[in-house]
Design an enzyme around this catalytic site. Structure first.
Site, PDB file in Angstrom:
ATOM      1  CB  SER A 141       6.105  -8.644 -30.406  1.00 11.12           C
ATOM      2  OG  SER A 141       6.637  -9.665 -31.010  1.00 11.12           O
ATOM      3  CE1 TYR A 151       8.881  -5.063 -33.655  1.00 13.89           C
ATOM      4  CE2 TYR A 151       9.145  -7.280 -32.914  1.00 13.89           C
ATOM      5  CZ  TYR A 151       8.240  -6.269 -33.522  1.00 13.89           C
ATOM      6  OH  TYR A 151       7.078  -6.515 -33.574  1.00 13.89           O
TER       7      TYR A 151
HETATM    8  P1  NAP Z   1       2.102  -3.651 -41.345  1.00 12.11           P
HETATM    9  O1  NAP Z   1       1.113  -4.383 -41.934  1.00 12.11           O
HETATM   10  O2  NAP Z   1       3.350  -3.195 -41.733  1.00 12.11           O
HETATM   11  O3  NAP Z   1       1.483  -2.406 -40.647  1.00 12.11           O
HETATM   12  C1  NAP Z   1       2.421  -1.362 -39.796  1.00 12.11           C
HETATM   13  C2  NAP Z   1       1.242  -0.107 -39.659  1.00 12.11           C
HETATM   14  O4  NAP Z   1       2.002   0.994 -38.909  1.00 12.11           O
HETATM   15  C3  NAP Z   1       0.718   0.458 -40.978  1.00 12.11           C
HETATM   16  O5  NAP Z   1      -0.441   0.862 -40.871  1.00 12.11           O
HETATM   17  C4  NAP Z   1       1.788   1.666 -41.090  1.00 12.11           C
HETATM   18  O6  NAP Z   1       0.984   2.973 -41.774  1.00 12.11           O
HETATM   19  C5  NAP Z   1       1.830   1.974 -39.448  1.00 12.11           C
HETATM   20  N1  NAP Z   1       3.106   3.077 -39.383  1.00 12.11           N
HETATM   21  C6  NAP Z   1       4.203   2.716 -39.610  1.00 12.11           C
HETATM   22  N2  NAP Z   1       5.193   3.787 -39.268  1.00 12.11           N
HETATM   23  C7  NAP Z   1       4.113   4.874 -39.007  1.00 12.11           C
HETATM   24  C8  NAP Z   1       4.408   5.994 -38.508  1.00 12.11           C
HETATM   25  N3  NAP Z   1       5.506   6.590 -38.342  1.00 12.11           N
HETATM   26  N4  NAP Z   1       3.161   6.769 -38.130  1.00 12.11           N
HETATM   27  C9  NAP Z   1       2.041   6.316 -38.122  1.00 12.11           C
HETATM   28  N5  NAP Z   1       1.883   5.082 -38.536  1.00 12.11           N
HETATM   29  C10 NAP Z   1       2.916   4.282 -38.813  1.00 12.11           C
HETATM   30  O7  NAP Z   1       2.712  -4.464 -39.861  1.00 12.11           O
HETATM   31  P2  NAP Z   1       1.653  -5.295 -38.641  1.00 12.11           P
HETATM   32  O8  NAP Z   1       2.268  -6.599 -38.515  1.00 12.11           O
HETATM   33  O9  NAP Z   1       0.334  -5.042 -38.915  1.00 12.11           O
HETATM   34  O10 NAP Z   1       2.097  -4.460 -37.399  1.00 12.11           O
HETATM   35  C11 NAP Z   1       1.144  -3.838 -36.419  1.00 12.11           C
HETATM   36  C12 NAP Z   1       1.763  -4.055 -35.139  1.00 12.11           C
HETATM   37  O11 NAP Z   1       2.020  -5.348 -34.943  1.00 12.11           O
HETATM   38  C13 NAP Z   1       3.149  -3.460 -35.025  1.00 12.11           C
HETATM   39  O12 NAP Z   1       3.607  -2.844 -33.623  1.00 12.11           O
HETATM   40  C14 NAP Z   1       4.178  -4.771 -34.901  1.00 12.11           C
HETATM   41  O13 NAP Z   1       5.294  -4.499 -34.224  1.00 12.11           O
HETATM   42  C15 NAP Z   1       3.305  -5.722 -34.446  1.00 12.11           C
HETATM   43  N6  NAP Z   1       3.722  -6.938 -34.512  1.00 12.11           N
HETATM   44  C16 NAP Z   1       3.557  -7.844 -35.820  1.00 12.11           C
HETATM   45  C17 NAP Z   1       4.004  -9.059 -35.792  1.00 12.11           C
HETATM   46  C18 NAP Z   1       3.855  -9.731 -37.214  1.00 12.11           C
HETATM   47  O14 NAP Z   1       4.713 -10.723 -37.304  1.00 12.11           O
HETATM   48  N7  NAP Z   1       3.368  -9.183 -38.336  1.00 12.11           N
HETATM   49  C19 NAP Z   1       4.395  -9.884 -34.731  1.00 12.11           C
HETATM   50  C20 NAP Z   1       4.142  -9.435 -33.721  1.00 12.11           C
HETATM   51  C21 NAP Z   1       3.833  -7.862 -33.490  1.00 12.11           C
HETATM   52  P3  NAP Z   1       1.601   3.843 -42.959  1.00 12.11           P
HETATM   53  O15 NAP Z   1       3.026   3.134 -43.468  1.00 12.11           O
HETATM   54  O16 NAP Z   1       0.569   4.127 -43.563  1.00 12.11           O
HETATM   55  O17 NAP Z   1       1.988   4.934 -41.844  1.00 12.11           O
END
Ligand code: NAP
Length: 256
Positions: A141, A151
């Protein structure tokens, strides 16, 4: 031996993980989809088989549970069914007020972002270095570059580890890339209990998952250690590195 490369994606049930699965499947990659929500993974696997004619395997696991992490690490290391691309993407956010957070939640947060990324990278490197090729993509991130609670700290680990690993293992055929998105439309913020628009982040700061994944995959294919999708975040992070620390800390409080 698989005839097409296979990608294993953690957190494939939602957001960026689903988008990685779509874009990699559209390029013909077989998939192993990992997350806890089995029904969502089954739906995605079915849709990608139909749309792109690829193999799509579902591996339900909680990566903060040692047994779940073991099962995924074994699949990553399986020499009979090689994984060519590992995407460590699963993640979630916590309130930035560390002292007020439940310490068990903080531990799960550390276990997922750092523990699972480290373990699965280790499993992948063993198998990929033996074959002489492979690609590891770690979703970090822009928070890695600013003070932002635990984070920012866990994402800082991901970037630092990826830079080092890419320098050491890239010349041996295995590239390691940290993709650093800014605010991106996914379920991440809703899962934090925030309604759309409740972030206090101006609209121009929001990215679409499609752009983040497309630019991230392009940079990974070029063997870059760090990818910051979009010009606006490249400029922002470049400028932020020049700011005095107290001012950077004030700006980093924007949004959640
Ligand atoms: P999201 O839509 O909430 O997706 C998160 C994913 O992580 C879901 O598929 C969830 O699946 C999985 N997950 C969560 N806890 C888990 C666990 N204990 N075991 C296995 N899987 C787990 O969020 P996203 O934005 O796509 O996030 C993806 C990555 O991008 C993360 O690392 C986040 O920190 C990073 N990121 C996001 C943003 C943003 O603004 N969205 C910005 C920078 C970085 P289940 O609930 O089905 O397990």
């Amino acid at each position: 031996m698989a005839t097409t490369p296979t990608a294993l994606i953690t957190g494939a049930s939602s957001g960026l993980g689903t988008e990685f699965a779509r874009q990699l499947a559209s390029r013909g990659a077989g998939l192993v989809l990992v997350a806890r929500d089995t029904a969502a993974l089954d739906r995605l696997a079915g849709a990608l088989r139909v749309a792109h004619g690829v193999d799509a395997e579902v591996l339900s696991a909680d990566l903060t549970d040692p047994a779940g992490l073991d099962a995924v690490a074994s699949r990553v290391a399986d020499a009979e069914r090689p994984i060519e691309v590992l995407v460590n993407n699963a993640g979630f956010g916590l309130d930035l007020d560390f002292a007020a957070n439940d310490i068990a939640d903080e531990q799960r947060h550390l276990d997922l972002h750092v523990g699972a990324t480290m373990r699965l990278s280790h499993a992948a490197l063993g198998a990929m270095l033996a074959r002489g090729h492979g690609r590891i993509i770690n979703v970090a991130s822009v928070a890695a570059f600013m003070p932002r609670g635990t984070y920012g700290a866990v994402k800082g680990w991901v970037v630092s580890f990826s830079r080092w690993a890419n320098a050491v293992y890239g010349p041996r055929g295995v590239t390691v890339t940290a993709i650093c998105p800014g605010f991106t439309h996914t379920n991440f913020h809703e899962r934090l209990g925030l309604a759309p628009g409740e972030e206090g982040v101006p609209p121009f700061m929001w990215l679409d998952a499609d752009q983040v994944v497309r630019e991230g995959l392009r940079d990974a294919a070029r063997g870059k250690a760090v990818s910051i999708p979009s010009l606006r975040y490249k400029v922002l992070i470049g400028a932020m590195r020049l700011l005095p620390a107290p001012l950077a800390a004030r700006l980093a409080k924007t949004g959640r």
